[in-house]
Design an enzyme around this catalytic site. Structure first.
Site, PDB file in Angstrom:
ATOM      1  N   ARG A  40       0.814  -1.221   0.000  1.00  0.00           N
ATOM      2  CA  ARG A  40       0.000   0.000   0.000  1.00  0.00           C
ATOM      3  C   ARG A  40       0.847   1.270   0.000  1.00  0.00           C
ATOM      4  NH1 ARG A  40      -5.463  -1.413   3.469  1.00  0.00           N
ATOM      5  NH2 ARG A  40      -6.453  -2.419   1.700  1.00  0.00           N
ATOM      6  N   LYS A  51     -19.171 -16.086   2.516  1.00  0.00           N
ATOM      7  CA  LYS A  51     -20.602 -15.825   2.645  1.00  0.00           C
ATOM      8  C   LYS A  51     -21.274 -15.329   1.381  1.00  0.00           C
ATOM      9  CE  LYS A  51     -20.881 -14.689   7.523  1.00  0.00           C
ATOM     10  NZ  LYS A  51     -21.009 -13.568   8.447  1.00  0.00           N
ATOM     11  N   GLY A  90     -11.264  -8.573  -0.214  1.00  0.00           N
ATOM     12  CA  GLY A  90     -11.050  -9.555   0.850  1.00  0.00           C
ATOM     13  C   GLY A  90      -9.646 -10.123   0.858  1.00  0.00           C
ATOM     14  N   GLY A  92     -12.761  -3.632   0.391  1.00  0.00           N
ATOM     15  CA  GLY A  92     -14.170  -3.237   0.447  1.00  0.00           C
ATOM     16  C   GLY A  92     -14.554  -2.319  -0.701  1.00  0.00           C
TER      17      GLY A  92
END
Ligand code: AMP
Length: 406
Positions: free
Chosen positions: A38, A200, A353, A376
């Site tokens: 990053r 999920k 993720g 996200g």
């Protein structure tokens, strides 16, 4: 994203720039940075500003200190790493607003770099507090946002702050992220294949719905596929299933059929007798998952099937692992697919993720066309949502007629 003004479209020479970056890097138990991707990701923007002799004031968050001054989450480690990467002194200020920050910025010269302390040491940051945004804005002539990974949040340093500056621009990282996203989702080369995995269905409903309107092939793996298999009538034993998502899965299956999208689900899986790294394991077809056992990875036949399915793809977007790749015993499926995607003759975009973690562990990071830095934020773009951090930049430019001046 034609309404965004980018940093190379405005005059930044001898100006003071407040640049929101995402230096939320992972640290080990001793506080050492374990992955500086990053930090490296914003070097093009920082170097450009240095070349233009701007005074650079960097702001970022790290972790979730929730409004408290948590010494372990100080950005001082980042200042050191950045200094090493740039081979240049980086002044670190242990506050992000107030007298100390103001005086340091004032007394610095053009061509200097300052890094201010963790924004989230103030709860005003995550509350998108206008006064806090105003204080940040008072530090600069021009505000720049290059923190793609936080663009899906409405925080003071990327939303409120834009109300108090005349000139706002986006950095090169945001440009790169949005360009790749547009190429992949808005005007993809076909066949367009989406691979979705992870835990999920509920967290990715909107991604699946958005994909169902765009892709030619949809590959579903990971725990998410268990819910789909169960919706199709398979007995998946003790595998992780979201029972309240079965109806949704059925509807999605119908929609996919209606739209003539080719759907690929696992045909075999690695099952375990318990959720531990040393569990007893075996490979079974999805028709024969034993009672009490759980599917924790895709099996070898599925890897071959999925690999075959992406052979002719021109665009591949991937989000979410194929199994519990954190445990060696269940990492093979994800790593094998990483290698298939890496070797495909396609524009390959991976993000969201843990998928980038899997790429690093598989050693194939560099072979992907693009790996998004925004977990996200990338997911929300895939869902078809607008990102508040990007919208704020557009509104600021509109309000100040910046695009017209160009
Ligand atoms: P997500 O954040 O939704 O992308 O989910 C990522 C997580 O899903 C990883 O931590 C994986 O360990 C987990 N996962 C993937 N496949 C399975 C599975 N078959 N059973 C349980 N967890 C899984």
């Amino acid at each position: 994203m034609e309404n965004i003004v980018y940093i190379d479209e405005i005059d930044i020479k001898n100006k003071t720039l407040l640049i929101r970056v995402d230096f939320n890097v992972p640290l080990d138990q001793n506080g050492n940075i374990t992955d500086d991707t990053r930090i490296r990701a914003v070097l093009p923007t920082v170097n450009y500003c240095l070349d233009e002799n701007a005074k650079i004031v960097l702001i970022s968050h790290m972790g979730r200190p929730k409004g408290n001054k948590v010494p372990e989450l100080s950005l001082i480690v980042v200042a050191k790493r950045l200094s090493r990467l740039l081979d240049k002194d980086v002044k670190f200020v242990n506050d992000c607003i107030g007298e100390l920050a103001e005086n340091t910025v004032k007394s610095a010269s053009y061509g200097d770099i300052i890094l201010l302390e963790n924004l989230r040491f103030y709860s005003e940051e995550t509350n998108n507090d206008e006064e806090f945004g105003k204080k940040l804005a008072s530090l600069c002539d021009i505000y720049v946002n290059d923190a793609f990974a936080t663009a899906h949040r409405s925080h003071a340093s990327n939303v409120s702050v834009t109300k108090f500056v005349k000139t706002c621009a986006a950095g090169f990282l945001i440009r790169k992220e949005l360009n790749y996203f547009t190429r992949a989702i808005e005007s993809p080369m076909k066949p367009f294949v989406a691979i979705v995995g992870g835990a999920k269905v509920s967290g990715k409903i909107e991604v699946l719905s958005n994909f169902a309107d765009k892709v030619d092939k949809l590959i579903i793996g990971g725990a998410m596929s268990n819910t789909f298999l169960k919706a199709m009538g398979y007995d998946v034993g003790s595998s992780l299933v979201e029972d309240d998502m079965i109806e949704y899965a059925k509807k999605t299956l119908e929609k996919i059929k209606e739209k003539n999208i080719k759907l690929y689900l696992p045909v075999d899986v690695v099952v375990a007798d318990r959720f531990t790294p040393d569990a007893e394991t075996k490979v079974t077809t999805v028709q024969e998952i034993p009672k009490g056992w759980m599917a924790l990875d895709i099996g070898p036949a599925t890897v071959t099937l999925f690999t075959e399915a992406i052979q002719n793809a021109k665009t591949i977007v991937w989000n979410g692992p194929m199994g519990v790749f954190e445990f060696d015993a269940f990492s093979r499926g994800t790593f094998a697919l990483v290698s298939s995607v890496a070797n495909a003759y396609a524009l390959t975009i991976v993000g969201g993720g843990d998928t980038d973690v899997a790429l690093h562990r598989a050693g194939e990071f560099a072979k992907m066309s693009y790996v998004s830095t925004g977990g996200g934020a990338f997911l929300e773009l895939l869902e078809g949502k607008k990102l508040p951090g990007i919208e704020a930049l557009i509104n600021c430019s509109k309000k100040n007629n910046l695009k017209k001046l160009l």
